[in-house]
Write an enzyme that holds these catalytic residues in place. Structure first.
Site, PDB file in Angstrom:
ATOM      1  N   ASP A   1       2.658  51.070  -8.618  1.00 20.72           N
ATOM      2  CA  ASP A   1       3.738  50.872  -7.820  1.00 20.72           C
ATOM      3  C   ASP A   1       3.326  52.018  -7.255  1.00 20.72           C
ATOM      4  O   ASP A   1       2.951  53.271  -7.524  1.00 20.72           O
ATOM      5  CB  ASP A   1       4.858  50.705  -8.764  1.00 20.72           C
ATOM      6  CG  ASP A   1       5.402  50.252  -9.059  1.00 20.72           C
ATOM      7  OD1 ASP A   1       4.829  48.502  -9.099  1.00 20.72           O
ATOM      8  OD2 ASP A   1       6.201  49.711 -10.741  1.00 20.72           O
TER       9      ASP A   1
ATOM     10  N   HIS B   1       6.328  52.719 -17.099  1.00 21.60           N
ATOM     11  CA  HIS B   1       7.470  51.716 -16.469  1.00 21.60           C
ATOM     12  C   HIS B   1       7.118  50.500 -17.439  1.00 21.60           C
ATOM     13  O   HIS B   1       6.148  50.263 -17.323  1.00 21.60           O
ATOM     14  CB  HIS B   1       7.565  51.891 -15.451  1.00 21.60           C
ATOM     15  CG  HIS B   1       8.486  52.866 -14.712  1.00 21.60           C
ATOM     16  ND1 HIS B   1       7.943  53.145 -13.040  1.00 21.60           N
ATOM     17  CD2 HIS B   1       9.347  53.838 -15.141  1.00 21.60           C
ATOM     18  CE1 HIS B   1       8.873  54.086 -12.480  1.00 21.60           C
ATOM     19  NE2 HIS B   1       9.540  54.259 -14.048  1.00 21.60           N
TER      20      HIS B   1
ATOM     21  N   ASP C   1       7.410  47.639 -17.138  1.00 21.64           N
ATOM     22  CA  ASP C   1       6.649  46.924 -16.222  1.00 21.64           C
ATOM     23  C   ASP C   1       5.536  46.816 -16.724  1.00 21.64           C
ATOM     24  O   ASP C   1       4.667  45.275 -16.267  1.00 21.64           O
ATOM     25  CB  ASP C   1       7.520  46.396 -15.549  1.00 21.64           C
ATOM     26  CG  ASP C   1       7.537  47.031 -14.377  1.00 21.64           C
ATOM     27  OD1 ASP C   1       7.064  48.352 -13.780  1.00 21.64           O
ATOM     28  OD2 ASP C   1       6.949  46.623 -12.523  1.00 21.64           O
ATOM     29  N   HIS C   2       4.668  47.694 -16.374  1.00 15.30           N
ATOM     30  CA  HIS C   2       3.349  47.630 -16.091  1.00 15.30           C
ATOM     31  C   HIS C   2       3.167  48.552 -18.311  1.00 15.30           C
ATOM     32  O   HIS C   2       1.434  48.551 -18.007  1.00 15.30           O
ATOM     33  CB  HIS C   2       3.320  49.730 -15.494  1.00 15.30           C
ATOM     34  CG  HIS C   2       2.987  49.401 -14.673  1.00 15.30           C
ATOM     35  ND1 HIS C   2       2.170  48.150 -13.482  1.00 15.30           N
ATOM     36  CD2 HIS C   2       4.631  48.553 -13.546  1.00 15.30           C
ATOM     37  CE1 HIS C   2       2.685  48.393 -12.235  1.00 15.30           C
ATOM     38  NE2 HIS C   2       3.534  48.337 -12.195  1.00 15.30           N
TER      39      HIS C   2
END
Length: 215
Positions: A186, A46, A48-49
């Site tokens: 997450d 993802h 955001d990582h």
């Protein structure tokens, strides 16, 4: 880097980064500095990582880096980085992309990094960073009372030699477990995270509020 925070550590002469979200360079500069990392471990793909990785790779190149860098992640890392190649272009330092399997241990000097599956909307890892067992504590006061002179003789005792009739086991405690840091991006509460986190010294994870109560 998750939600603007950076998870980074240095062990000996090696420096690792766990995830590389947007803003990672800024956070590194304002905290530990933009040092030459040896390893980057990505938990999942993802944005955001991962979004900060192309820019970080290019920054290292513009700074004239010549040391090797290894980026680790789940299966799919190589084709993803190939897709992003127009963004980060070419780099002149050795760059290795390694797709890990769950429980495939990465051995480094004095410690290991072990990936494990977590529960997310796409394949995702957590990482357990575990030091090798450490020697027991050396009781310098007791050694001196038993007739060992501080200095080189202390070093010989700690190296396993008998000095002036004093055996190492008389002044050195039992071997200690290495320290363990567990990191997950997450995830929903899952057994693999609970098992990996057992007796961890530090746990960093992206769980929903109240989710830890379910582990």
């Amino acid at each position: 880097a998750v939600d603007g925070e950076v998870a980074a550590d240095e062990i000996g002469g090696e420096r690792m980064l766990l995830d590389c979200g947007e803003g990672t360079q800024r956070q590194l500069v304002s905290s530990v500095g933009l040092a030459d990392l040896t390893d980057i471990f990505i938990t999942h793909f993802h944005a955001d990582h991962l979004l900060g990785l192309p820019g970080l790779l290019k920054t290292f190149d513009l700074r004239g880096r010549d040391q090797p860098l290894t980026v680790h992640g789940p299966a799919g890392l190589k084709p993803l980085m190939a897709t992003l190649r127009p963004v980060w272009g070419r780099v002149r330092y050795p760059l290795d992309l390694v797709e890990l399997e769950p429980d495939e241990v990465v051995r480094r000097d004095g410690y290991v990094v072990a990936p494990f599956r977590v529960e997310h909307r796409l394949p995702a890892f957590g990482y357990a960073v575990v030091e090798d067992p450490r020697p027991g504590r050396f009781d310098a006061e007791l050694a001196e009372r038993l007739g060992v002179t501080p200095g080189p003789d202390f070093g010989r005792l700690q190296a396993g030699e008998t000095v002036n009739g004093v055996k190492p086991e008389q002044v050195i405690g039992e071997e200690r477990l290495g320290r363990k840091i567990v990191y997950s991006g997450d995830t929903a509460p899952c057994e693999t995270l609970a098992v990996a986190s057992y007796e961890a010294d530090v746990l960093v994870c992206g769980l929903r509020p109240g989710a830890l109560d379910r582990l």
